[in-house]
Design a protein around this motif. Structure first.
Motif, mmCIF file in Angstrom:
data_model
loop_
_atom_site.group_PDB
_atom_site.id
_atom_site.type_symbol
_atom_site.label_atom_id
_atom_site.label_comp_id
_atom_site.label_asym_id
_atom_site.label_seq_id
_atom_site.Cartn_x
_atom_site.Cartn_y
_atom_site.Cartn_z
ATOM 1 N N CYS A 20 0.831 -1.213 0.000
ATOM 2 C CA CYS A 20 0.000 0.000 0.000
ATOM 3 C C CYS A 20 0.861 1.255 0.000
ATOM 4 O O CYS A 20 0.550 2.224 -0.701
ATOM 5 N N TYR A 21 1.945 1.244 0.761
ATOM 6 C CA TYR A 21 2.833 2.404 0.764
ATOM 7 C C TYR A 21 3.520 2.565 -0.588
ATOM 8 O O TYR A 21 3.711 3.689 -1.055
ATOM 9 N N GLN A 49 0.968 4.084 -2.781
ATOM 10 C CA GLN A 49 0.778 5.486 -2.406
ATOM 11 C C GLN A 49 1.896 6.347 -2.992
ATOM 12 O O GLN A 49 1.632 7.412 -3.568
ATOM 13 N N VAL A 108 -2.923 5.079 -4.751
ATOM 14 C CA VAL A 108 -3.817 5.096 -3.596
ATOM 15 C C VAL A 108 -3.414 6.239 -2.686
ATOM 16 O O VAL A 108 -2.324 6.807 -2.805
ATOM 17 N N ARG A 109 -4.314 6.562 -1.781
ATOM 18 C CA ARG A 109 -4.022 7.580 -0.771
ATOM 19 C C ARG A 109 -4.409 7.028 0.583
ATOM 20 O O ARG A 109 -5.294 6.173 0.690
ATOM 21 N N GLN A 110 -3.727 7.505 1.607
ATOM 22 C CA GLN A 110 -4.057 7.091 2.963
ATOM 23 C C GLN A 110 -5.052 8.084 3.529
ATOM 24 O O GLN A 110 -4.856 9.297 3.448
ATOM 25 N N PHE A 168 -6.963 2.995 3.432
ATOM 26 C CA PHE A 168 -6.455 3.328 2.103
ATOM 27 C C PHE A 168 -7.614 3.336 1.112
ATOM 28 O O PHE A 168 -8.559 2.566 1.242
ATOM 29 N N ASP A 197 -6.780 6.721 -5.306
ATOM 30 C CA ASP A 197 -6.569 8.158 -5.456
ATOM 31 C C ASP A 197 -7.354 8.633 -6.672
ATOM 32 O O ASP A 197 -7.177 8.109 -7.769
#
Length: 76
Positions: free
Chosen positions: A45-46, A49, A54-56, A62, A65
């Motif tokens: 996930c990071y 990102q 994706v965004r947190q 998550f 994006d």
């Protein structure tokens, strides 16, 4: 981190597919959906990102994006 139902799919694509169906999602929810260890999911996930897919969100969830690039992430 391959799901039992999707042999050959990259972990990043699997995460994006889960988020496309149900977002936002926590690391634990993604790990349970993909039958993978939460630390592994968190690392992916990071990566997603940092790559802009994706965004947190608030609470550590998550989501996809909205401003994500159009191309798919490279297969791992």
């Amino acid at each position: 981190m391959r799901s039992k139902n999707t042999p050959g799919r990259s972990p990043h694509r699997e995460i994006l597919a889960v988020l496309a169906e149900s977002q936002p999602a926590t690391i634990s929810e993604l790990a349970a959906s993909l039958d993978a260890h939460p630390i592994t999911i968190e690392r992916h996930c990071y990566d997603l990102q940092q790559d802009g897919y994706v965004r947190q969100c608030i609470g550590g969830t998550f989501a996809l994006d909205e401003n994500a690039r159009c191309e798919s992430p490279a297969a791992d």
